[in-house]
Design an enzyme around this catalytic site. Structure first.
Site, PDB file in Angstrom:
ATOM      1  N   SER A 327       0.819  -1.216   0.000  1.00  0.00           N
ATOM      2  CA  SER A 327       0.000   0.000   0.000  1.00  0.00           C
ATOM      3  C   SER A 327       0.848   1.259   0.000  1.00  0.00           C
ATOM      4  CB  SER A 327      -0.929  -0.004   1.217  1.00  0.00           C
ATOM      5  OG  SER A 327      -1.850  -1.065   1.142  1.00  0.00           O
ATOM      6  N   ASP A 498      -4.247   0.414  -4.950  1.00  0.00           N
ATOM      7  CA  ASP A 498      -2.864   0.577  -4.495  1.00  0.00           C
ATOM      8  C   ASP A 498      -1.980  -0.523  -5.079  1.00  0.00           C
ATOM      9  OD1 ASP A 498      -4.022  -1.470  -3.020  1.00  0.00           O
ATOM     10  OD2 ASP A 498      -3.341  -0.744  -1.074  1.00  0.00           O
TER      11      ASP A 498
END
Length: 661
Positions: A327, A498
């Site tokens: 992420s 992400d």
């Protein structure tokens, strides 16, 4: 109580350390009273600071506790006694020295000692000169205080520690030793969350200085030292190019605007393709683990019907690729436009915690209110610290949700997240101030927990496919609502993943798992399909152009509003473990540590990578320059706005050569 007597010296050191650190923090709070009160953080700083001090003292006392069963008995009592005296004196002296150094460091850098404290040890002459001429009184007082603490601790321990072990000492120590180790381990970990406590966990306000007051200076520097071992493993593992050769290669390739002789080589002016009397607001929705493979049919049924319906309303990126598998890698690309490296993401690295470019930093300077909205704990992956230090005015996380409808392991549900987002966007619209809001979802994260009654689950309830269905449902609910709000007509929305949920495969770089969805909708955006290969780092420049913002920034990404870029074959960069890939059209160049670069071809239809042999010198040089640039920009602190120059010692600010070997 008699059982605890063998540990009395350690308890004494613990109490002394807590008192020393707490008094120092209290003094700093009084000194910075206005800023602490402005954040309404007095209680937070003092109580959470005590928690940090317990972590710190646990780290210092653990070595003595571990050695105690070996040397704290009759035959080695003298060794044990001197170990207590020496280690105890060293502990309190180091703590005192770091706290005494703190006021001068705060004056210079507006933070407690951190990574810079370590780096400047490379320049003892310049540092000594700076301290003597600019901080003479604090230097003298600090050294005097440190010396006093050393003398007092040494004399006290020598006087109070017995020369012979008390009767029954060894037996009581062995009986209580497991409990003491357990207690110290609990102090050090300080949480039952997924990961042990770290400085980001204590970034609890919007003021980086106030956040740093919660810490103690020794722990701040210790954590910076810990990070150094991760930063050292940089892109230099792929080969050697001098700075000038690297910059020249990029200038003659993807970055013709690059200025190799400038202090900020990638800083350039971008003129917006879309001229607007009033620039648009911006909302970036970062979807957790939503690989492109989910935005397709599975067994004849679409997993993401809501996103599929939105595709026809805006710009859909058909060949968008993530830069990494975490992420924070997606965050650094989408929010900072930063290219990937084999080191950890800059979100977690010391030198990027302030004076590092983000969209928030740029937009804040243009009058935008900037915020990050998350359903979990914002300290995770150091997000809060990175954001508050680099332009974000406000951070909303799990603690800010009143009576959420559902809370799982990773925070509140995506529905709660989007409900909060809608509330915030309405408030910003009423205030009249333009806004940039970054929203990060979490429902599509293992163990894949979500509210019941929203979707028709198939197979195991807590599966990734059902979590994707729920995440898509929540996203659709939000956009159905957003399109009815006043903010819709003057706000640009980016929906992007992400990374994929799991990046795996037997290829050096499993490119198919880097393929992610990306959609820009809202305001007056007309439907369009972008077929050119696009990287996450291309999204921020594209957004600025669509918003109607002329700007100067250091981002190397492409502005995909330009017809020439849409017609180009495009390129994408991907970091996978220690391997780094540059893809141009179907051609792929893969860099591996200490090995020649490899060439290959990627077939998007079959989603397969075929290696064709050793890369040509031109391919290798091109890929290597792209891989070296971000690490160089980070280490040299050259990735920021012109007006956001980091403070440096003159020698460090000079033009240095950093040839990678």
């Amino acid at each position: 109580m008699r059982l605890c007597r063998p540990w009395a010296p350690l308890v004494g050191l613990l109490v002394a350390g807590i008192i020393l650190l707490s008094l120092s923090r209290l003094g700093l709070v009084i000194w910075q009273w206005d800023r602490v009160i402005a954040q309404k953080a007095l209680t937070t700083v003092l109580l959470q600071g005590l928690r940090v001090d317990l972590i710190q003292m646990g780290l210092w006392l653990l070595p003595l506790a571990l050695l105690a069963p070996l040397i704290a008995h009759d035959k080695t009592w003298r060794l044990w006694r001197w170990s207590l005296i020496i280690w105890g004196s060293l502990t309190l002296t180091v703590l005192a020295f770091m706290e005494a150094s703190t006021p001068a460091f705060i004056q210079q850098y507006d933070l407690r000692p951190n990574r810079l404290f370590i780096e400047y040890l490379q320049y003892p002459q310049e540092v000594a000169s700076t301290l003597w001429h600019g901080f003479k009184l604090p230097l003298i007082l600090g050294l005097s205080l440190t010396l006093c603490v050393l003398m007092i601790t040494w004399r006290t321990l020598k006087r109070r520690l017995p020369h012979h072990p008390p009767k029954g000492h060894s037996i009581r120590l062995l009986m209580t030793w497991p409990l003491v180790i357990l207690l110290l381990a609990g102090m050090i970990r300080s949480t039952t969350e997924h990961r042990p406590a770290n400085p980001a966990m204590f970034a609890l306000t919007a003021d980086p200085l106030v956040n740093s007051l919660i810490l103690d200076s020794t722990w701040s520097v210790e954590f910076a030292l810990y990070n150094l071992q991760h930063e050292a493993h940089s892109s230099s593992i792929y080969g050697h190019l001098s700075d000038q050769a690297m910059l020249a290669t990029l200038r003659h390739g993807d970055m013709p605007w690059l200025n190799p002789n400038a202090s900020l080589p990638t800083l350039h002016t971008q003129t917006a393709t879309y001229a607007r009397a009033k620039p648009l607001n911006l909302v970036i929705i970062l979807e957790e683990s939503l690989g492109a493979g989910f935005v397709q049919s599975l067994g004849g049924q679409a997993l993401t019907p809501e996103l599929e319906s939105l595709k026809s309303q805006g710009w859909w990126f058909e060949n968008l690729y993530a830069t990494g598998t975490r992420s924070v890698r997606g965050i650094e690309a989408v929010v900072s436009g930063f290219m990937p490296t084999p080191a950890r993401s800059v979100v977690k690295l010391s030198l990027a915690q302030r004076h590092f470019f983000t969209l928030a930093d740029l937009l804040k300077q243009q009058g935008y209110h900037t915020e990050f909205i998350y359903g979990g704990e914002a300290h995770f992956d150091n997000m809060r610290s990175f954001f508050t230090g680099n332009g974000f005015d406000q951070v909303v996380d799990q603690n800010d949700y009143k009576n959420p409808m559902f809370t799982g392991s990773w925070g509140v549900s995506d529905e709660d997240l989007f409900h909060k987002t809608d509330q915030r966007l309405q408030q910003h619209t009423q205030s009249g101030q333009p806004f940039f809001t970054l929203v990060f979802s979490s429902s599509n994260h293992e163990p894949f927990e979500y509210p019941s009654g929203r979707i028709q689950p198939e197979g195991p309830i807590h599966s990734v496919h059902n979590a994707v269905r729920y995440a898509d449902y929540a996203l659709g609910q939000f956009f159905d609502q957003a399109q009815q709000r006043d903010y819709w007509h003057n706000t640009l929305f980016l929906v992007v993943a992400d990374h994929d949920v799991r990046v795996y495969g037997n290829e050096l770089v499993p490119i198919k798992h880097f393929h992610i969805p990306g959609l820009i909708v809202g305001a007056d955006i007309q439907p369009r399909k972008i077929k050119s290969i696009t990287s996450q780092i291309d999204l921020p420049p594209t957004l600025l152009s669509l918003m109607g913002i002329n700007s100067q920034h250091p981002m190397p990404g492409r502005d995909m509003t330009q017809a020439s870029q849409q017609a180009a074959q495009g390129r994408a960069m991907m970091q996978f473990a220690d391997n780094w890939a540059l893809m141009r059209g179907q051609a792929v160049t893969i860099l591996q540590p200490e090995k020649p670069a490899l060439a290959g071809r990627y077939d998007a239809t079959t989603q397969s990578l075929t290696l064709t042999g050793t890369a040509s010198s031109a391919q290798s040089r091109d890929a290597l320059a792209h891989a070296l640039l971000p690490a160089w920009l980070y280490q040299q602190r050259r990735y920021h706005l012109q007006a956001d120059q980091p403070p440096m010692i003159a020698k460090q600010a000079s033009n240095q050569s950093m040839a990678y070997k």
